[in-house]
Design a protein around this motif. Sequence first.
Motif, short mmCIF file in Angstrom:
data_model
loop_
_atom_site.label_atom_id
_atom_site.label_comp_id
_atom_site.label_asym_id
_atom_site.label_seq_id
_atom_site.Cartn_x
_atom_site.Cartn_y
_atom_site.Cartn_z
N TYR A 80 0.84 -1.20 0.00
CA TYR A 80 0.00 0.00 0.00
C TYR A 80 0.88 1.25 0.00
O TYR A 80 0.62 2.19 -0.75
CB TYR A 80 -0.93 0.03 1.23
N ARG A 81 1.90 1.27 0.85
CA ARG A 81 2.79 2.45 0.92
C ARG A 81 3.47 2.70 -0.42
O ARG A 81 3.56 3.84 -0.88
CB ARG A 81 3.82 2.25 2.03
N ASP A 82 3.96 1.61 -1.02
CA ASP A 82 4.65 1.75 -2.31
C ASP A 82 3.70 2.22 -3.41
O ASP A 82 4.02 3.10 -4.20
CB ASP A 82 5.28 0.42 -2.73
N GLU A 83 2.50 1.64 -3.44
CA GLU A 83 1.54 1.97 -4.50
C GLU A 83 1.05 3.41 -4.41
O GLU A 83 0.90 4.09 -5.43
CB GLU A 83 0.34 1.01 -4.44
N TYR A 84 0.77 3.89 -3.19
CA TYR A 84 0.17 5.21 -3.04
C TYR A 84 1.17 6.30 -2.61
O TYR A 84 0.82 7.48 -2.59
CB TYR A 84 -1.00 5.15 -2.05
N GLY A 85 2.39 5.92 -2.25
CA GLY A 85 3.41 6.90 -1.91
C GLY A 85 3.19 7.65 -0.61
O GLY A 85 3.72 8.75 -0.42
N VAL A 86 2.40 7.07 0.29
CA VAL A 86 2.18 7.65 1.62
C VAL A 86 2.26 6.54 2.65
O VAL A 86 2.21 5.36 2.32
CB VAL A 86 0.80 8.36 1.72
N ASP A 87 2.38 6.94 3.92
CA ASP A 87 2.58 5.95 4.99
C ASP A 87 1.30 5.41 5.62
O ASP A 87 1.35 4.43 6.36
CB ASP A 87 3.46 6.54 6.09
#
Length: 196
Positions: free
Chosen positions: A121-128
């Motif tokens: 999820y973090r990689d796909e959306y660029g947020v934590d």
Amino acid sequence: MSNRIPPDEFEDINEAVGEEWESETTPYERIRHVIAHTYTPASADTVAEDARTSPKTARRHLNTLAEEGFVITTTGNHGGTVYRRSPESLVVEQAADILEHVSTDELVTRVAEMRDQLNDYRDEYGVDSPEELTIEQANQTLTEPTSEQSEIDAETIRDWQTTRRNLAFANAALSIANAERFVDGDLHSTDGSVPA
């Protein structure tokens, strides 16, 4: 002709069930049950009514539960003490339930899978976090109202939040399992010796 039960018969049934509960349990058990299922702060009077006991008895048992860490107290809107179940007791209960149904080895595997999912999820959306993603999209909508944007799938947000919550519970369960092993003297040091 209707087969509907008149409302007063339901009241009689509810009262009978309440009386049975009262006769088969102690006030402490009823108060613990009520507060375990109360998700907003409640006064001792409210808990007493639901637990079918006096406010004085409810307050005494609620204070005992607070000393045990099962309940936390705060000051209510009108200055009186209100009670609610402590978040820590919920975590311990969930962790114990997990340990009852899942082996430690399987739990370790599930923890790794959930960590991988959160990293995806973090990689796909660029947020934590899913909250950051929601804020980012809201800000983008405000700054670029005419651009075509892909709506964030609400189900993805829920799944992200659920995975994060489940990982926290699973980690708590693993911590408890490891603590139990340590207390039982089952943990070995890195050199293979048993702790003294």
